[in-house]
Design a protein around this motif. Structure first.
Motif, PDB file in Angstrom:
ATOM      1  N   SER A   6      -0.108  25.032 -20.066  1.00  0.00           N
ATOM      2  CA  SER A   6      -0.153  26.158 -21.215  1.00  0.00           C
ATOM      3  C   SER A   6      -1.057  27.200 -20.592  1.00  0.00           C
TER       4      SER A   6
ATOM      5  N   TRP B  82       4.720  28.659 -31.916  1.00  0.00           N
ATOM      6  CA  TRP B  82       5.108  27.595 -30.971  1.00  0.00           C
ATOM      7  C   TRP B  82       4.768  26.092 -31.313  1.00  0.00           C
ATOM      8  N   SER B  83       3.680  25.949 -31.962  1.00  0.00           N
ATOM      9  CA  SER B  83       3.423  24.566 -32.514  1.00  0.00           C
ATOM     10  C   SER B  83       4.330  24.180 -33.867  1.00  0.00           C
TER      11      SER B  83
ATOM     12  N   ALA C 200      10.566  23.959 -20.870  1.00  0.00           N
ATOM     13  CA  ALA C 200       9.140  23.360 -21.358  1.00  0.00           C
ATOM     14  C   ALA C 200       9.472  21.791 -21.759  1.00  0.00           C
TER      15      ALA C 200
ATOM     16  N   TYR D  86      12.548  28.511 -31.921  1.00  0.00           N
ATOM     17  CA  TYR D  86      11.385  29.136 -31.649  1.00  0.00           C
ATOM     18  C   TYR D  86      11.562  30.574 -31.401  1.00  0.00           C
TER      19      TYR D  86
ATOM     20  N   GLN E 215       0.823  31.008 -30.768  1.00  0.00           N
ATOM     21  CA  GLN E 215       0.629  29.513 -30.525  1.00  0.00           C
ATOM     22  C   GLN E 215       1.156  28.722 -31.727  1.00  0.00           C
TER      23      GLN E 215
ATOM     24  N   LYS F 155      11.303  20.929 -34.433  1.00  0.00           N
ATOM     25  CA  LYS F 155      12.113  20.799 -33.560  1.00  0.00           C
ATOM     26  C   LYS F 155      13.362  21.981 -33.846  1.00  0.00           C
TER      27      LYS F 155
ATOM     28  N   TRP G 228      12.739  21.847 -23.756  1.00  0.00           N
ATOM     29  CA  TRP G 228      13.071  23.029 -24.484  1.00  0.00           C
ATOM     30  C   TRP G 228      13.385  24.036 -23.485  1.00  0.00           C
TER      31      TRP G 228
ATOM     32  N   ASP H 277       6.483  18.424 -25.367  1.00  0.00           N
ATOM     33  CA  ASP H 277       5.287  18.551 -25.940  1.00  0.00           C
ATOM     34  C   ASP H 277       4.725  20.003 -25.823  1.00  0.00           C
ATOM     35  N   GLY H 278       5.753  20.842 -25.284  1.00  0.00           N
ATOM     36  CA  GLY H 278       5.361  22.138 -25.461  1.00  0.00           C
ATOM     37  C   GLY H 278       4.917  22.758 -23.845  1.00  0.00           C
ATOM     38  N   GLN H 279       4.748  21.925 -22.801  1.00  0.00           N
ATOM     39  CA  GLN H 279       4.103  22.257 -21.705  1.00  0.00           C
ATOM     40  C   GLN H 279       5.006  22.955 -20.926  1.00  0.00           C
TER      41      GLN H 279
ATOM     42  N   LEU I 191       7.705  22.939 -32.630  1.00  0.00           N
ATOM     43  CA  LEU I 191       7.454  21.701 -31.791  1.00  0.00           C
ATOM     44  C   LEU I 191       7.486  20.933 -32.790  1.00  0.00           C
TER      45      LEU I 191
END
Length: 340
Positions: free
Chosen positions: A181, A199-200, A155, A209, A196, A206, A242, A158-160, A203
């Motif tokens: 996403s 995960w946030s 990922a 997860y 979610q 750091k 990630w 930014d988590g995408q 992110l």
């Protein structure tokens, strides 16, 4: 013959450039087939300047067997004035292997006939070793992905989601449909907000997860999975990307936590497998459980459960579980064994 450059100052500059760039120059007269090598060229071959007569045959003798041209090909190249550019491996007299890249140019006479060729030989061993190491690392990663029987994904900072390995192989679906996403749509509605949020938080902090949630299967059912990911950091401390893995934990979630809660009777196959996990002999199991060796052998001779009520199974199960074995009784399929 050693290829030289006129002028002492130019010669020193030439030697300096060859030494600093790990290179050497050569020339070939197509009519006489004679070659000239610079000091740097000799050095790349692991030879002292002037120690041998420059020739293609000498190069071939030092060349890795897999890189030698087929018989007659060099003559055809010379006769037709074809480029000599290529990469090859040289095994120097001291046994050291070097990757060398040849860059050349053919000079033609007024009639267009090949007259001579000039070239520079460059030591590209560090680049090749780096490339080979990268290829080996990628091969190991691909093998690991296959061996895990799980989804391995990357990922953006930014988590995408950028990529998902094993998705097509294990589910028969195009992973491109889940990038960005879009993967959230597969998460069970009851688990979506928690997933979610976790995960946030990862992110933002750091930190690693870890979440357990259900994802929709191709047939519409849901299975429990565990998703874990860790950030890959740059030297500045910023997240570069990630890397995560999502593995199936459905059986662990829906099966009884311990064999005591399971409605199952130990089978002979489970007893044999459990002894194998612990590397126990029949005698060692007998001593640990208080059950006779003959009884253990009788029970293990049957792959399935004993035909009647068998009181010896309880102390056998207790001894094996106490030593670190867990017995599994899935809702479908054969009973199993695994280390606790």
């Amino acid at each position: 013959m050693v290829l030289t450059v006129n002028g002492s100052g130019i010669q020193e500059t030439f030697r300096f450039l060859e030494a600093k760039t790990n290179s050497g120059v050569w020339s070939l007269d197509f009519a006489t087939r004679k070659m000239m090598w610079s000091d740097g060229f000799y050095a790349l071959l692991g030879l002292e300047p002037g120690s041998v007569e420059p020739s293609y045959e000498t190069i071939v003798e030092l060349m890795h067997p897999d890189d030698r041209r087929p018989a007659g090909e060099f003559d055809r190249i010379v006769n037709e004035g074809l480029p000599l550019d290529r990469e090859l491996r040289i095994i120097q007299p001291n046994g050291k292997l070097r990757w060398l890249a040849n860059r050349s140019e053919v000079q033609l006479d007024k009639s267009g006939k090949p007259l001579r060729a000039f070239g520079v030989l460059l030591d590209v061993t560090p680049q090749r070793e780096t490339a080979l190491a990268k290829e080996a690392a990628e091969a190991r990663f691909r093998a690991l992905v296959i061996a895990t029987n799980a989804f391995v994904w990357t990922a953006h900072a930014d988590g995408q989601i950028l990529d998902i390995r094993n998705w097509r192989e294990l589910r028969g679906e195009n992973p491109a449909e889940l990038l960005g996403s879009k993967w959230v749509d597969l998460v069970h509605p009851d688990d979506r907000e928690r997933t979610q949020q976790t995960w946030s938080e990862a992110l933002a902090s750091k930190h690693e997860y870890v979440v357990e949630h259900r994802i929709r299967q191709p047939d519409g059912d849901y299975r429990w999975v565990q998703s874990r990911a860790a950030p890959i950091l740059q030297e500045t401390g910023a997240v570069r990307e990630w890397v995560g893995i999502t593995s199936d934990i459905h059986d662990r979630k829906v099966w009884p936590a311990t064999s005591e809660e399971a409605e199952g009777v130990l089978t002979g196959a489970q007893l044999r497998a459990a002894r194998g996990v612990l590397n126990w002999s029949v005698r060692e199991l007998s001593q640990a459980s208080g059950v006779s060796s003959s009884t253990i052998r009788r029970l293990e001779d049957i792959d399935g459960p004993p035909p009647g009520r068998e009181e010896a199974l309880r102390p056998l199960q207790s001894a094996l579980e106490g030593a670190g074995v867990e017995f599994l009784f899935p809702p479908s399929g054969k009973p199993g064994v695994r280390p606790r």
